[in-house]
Write an enzyme that holds these catalytic residues in place. Structure first.
Site, short mmCIF file in Angstrom:
data_model
loop_
_atom_site.label_atom_id
_atom_site.label_comp_id
_atom_site.label_asym_id
_atom_site.label_seq_id
_atom_site.Cartn_x
_atom_site.Cartn_y
_atom_site.Cartn_z
N HIS A 60 0.87 -1.17 0.02
CA HIS A 60 0.06 -0.03 -0.05
C HIS A 60 0.93 1.17 0.03
CE1 HIS A 60 -2.86 -2.92 2.15
NE2 HIS A 60 -3.02 -2.74 0.97
N GLU A 63 1.94 3.58 3.05
CA GLU A 63 2.47 3.00 4.39
C GLU A 63 3.82 3.32 4.49
OE1 GLU A 63 -1.55 0.34 4.69
OE2 GLU A 63 0.30 -0.71 4.36
N HIS A 155 3.47 -3.55 6.77
CA HIS A 155 2.21 -2.50 6.63
C HIS A 155 2.21 -1.44 7.79
CE1 HIS A 155 -0.03 -4.54 3.27
NE2 HIS A 155 0.94 -5.54 3.73
N GLU A 219 1.64 -5.29 10.89
CA GLU A 219 1.19 -3.96 11.13
C GLU A 219 1.93 -3.21 12.09
OE1 GLU A 219 -1.19 -2.50 9.20
OE2 GLU A 219 -2.12 -4.32 8.06
ZN LIG Z 1 -1.18 -2.14 4.18
#
Ligand SMILES: [Zn+2]
Length: 341
Positions: A60, A63, A155, A219
């Site tokens: 993404h 990020e 991420h 994350e």
């Molecule tokens: Zn992500």
């Protein structure tokens, strides 16, 4: 080596966001550094140790904290400050989205792996990229039969989280969970683990399922603009990745189950129509808990409620496309010794 070409591989990739012609150079210690494409760079040590490591970020585009972490690691390897002893494939996932400061351009790249990019008639920038990233990971892992294959897909979340750093353990099809990997994550500050409940089209599930890699979606906190991340918040992970790459035989402290928090997925909320809405504020933090039976979301006559146990919400997003996941509901889980190896 030609410092001008690889001085800043991230900048080179962002200047050529669609494609970069392959080239290779020699590292200060004699190892090879091979550019395979924009955002894709492989380190081949002279005498590689036993692990093959894929580190990906920026799947993404906005990020940024993991992108900056990977750029620092790479700069240290290229300059010789870190001598990389493991084979490493470093992936900056989506340079075009990075340039635009957006998560995705046409669709969510992290829902297009395991062949999903080829399903249906749709064409998109992300589908092309997913197909190429699958090829590169395949080429990297198939190069040899490494003792251990690893893939950490890094991420950051759109929203704040009750537990800032957490990892998603892709569906194992009933296989037990790996103590050493949980120990690595926990010691890296990623002490909340979410056990997936089925196959997904994510990058980490692809590596886990196709190549028996220990693979995780990790994350690392909330999205910020480039240059606005506090590197100290990811320092534990950065240090451990450095140890992993430069010190064969290095191991984190053994797993202490009392130090990790485990959740399992109990339901997915799928948006069916434009009438979809949540019954909680769209801004709630990840892992916000709801009591049993609480009404969570509604879509016309369809309702979603928490079940018999308290449930926490992850990744709520009422703005997703129709038939896409608007939220993931999870409940506390135990990892008993018989489910670990
Ligand atoms: Zn992500």
């Amino acid at each position: 080596m030609n410092a001008s070409q690889l001085d800043d591989f991230l900048a080179l990739s962002r200047a050529n966001p669609q494609f970069l012609a392959p080239f290779s150079e020699t590292l200060p210690d004699g190892g090879q550094v091979q550019v395979w494409d924009t955002g894709v760079i492989c380190i081949e040590p002279v005498v590689p140790a036993s692990k093959d490591v894929v580190l990906s970020c920026g799947i993404h585009g906005n990020e940024t904290a993991p992108i900056e972490l990977c750029a620092r690691l790479l700069a240290d390897i290229l300059s010789g400050r870190i001598v990389c002893r493991q084979r490493l494939l470093l992936i900056f996932g989506h340079p075009t989205a990075m340039n635009l400061g957006v998560r995705e351009v046409e669709e969510n790249l992290n829902r297009l792996f395991s062949g999903a990019h080829a399903k249906g008639d749709r064409q998109s920038m992300e589908r092309q990229r997913a197909a190429r990233l699958e090829q590169y990971v395949t080429r990297f892992f198939q190069h040899r039969d490494a003792t251990e294959r690893l893939h950490y897909d890094l991420h950051t979340a759109i929203r704040p989280s009750q537990y800032e750093q957490f990892a998603i353990y892709p569906f194992t099809h009933g296989a037990p969970y790996h103590k050493g990997q949980l120990a690595f994550l926990c010691d890296s500050g990623v002490d909340t683990i979410l056990l997936a409940h089925g196959p997904t089209m994510t990058f980490s599930y692809f590596s886990a399922h196709q190549f028996a890699a220990h693979a995780f979606t990790v994350e690392l906190g909330k999205v910020n603009a480039f240059g606005h991340n506090d590197a100290s918040r990811v320092a534990k992970l950065e240090n451990n990745l450095t140890q992993l790459l430069q010190t064969p035989g290095w191991q984190p402290p053994p797993l202490d189950l009392a130090r990790i928090r485990v959740f399992k997925v109990c339901q997915e909320i799928i948006k069916q129509s434009e009438h979809f809405c949540f019954h909680f504020a769209d801004t709630v933090a990840n892992f916000t808990m709801f009591s049993p039976g609480t009404l969570l979301a509604q879509d016309g006559s369809r309702q979603w409620r928490a079940g018999d146990n308290a449930e926490a919400v992850i990744f709520p997003n009422a703005g997703v496309a129709l038939q896409q996941r608007a939220a993931l509901m999870v409940e506390a889980a135990e990892l008993s010794a018989d489910r670990l190896y």
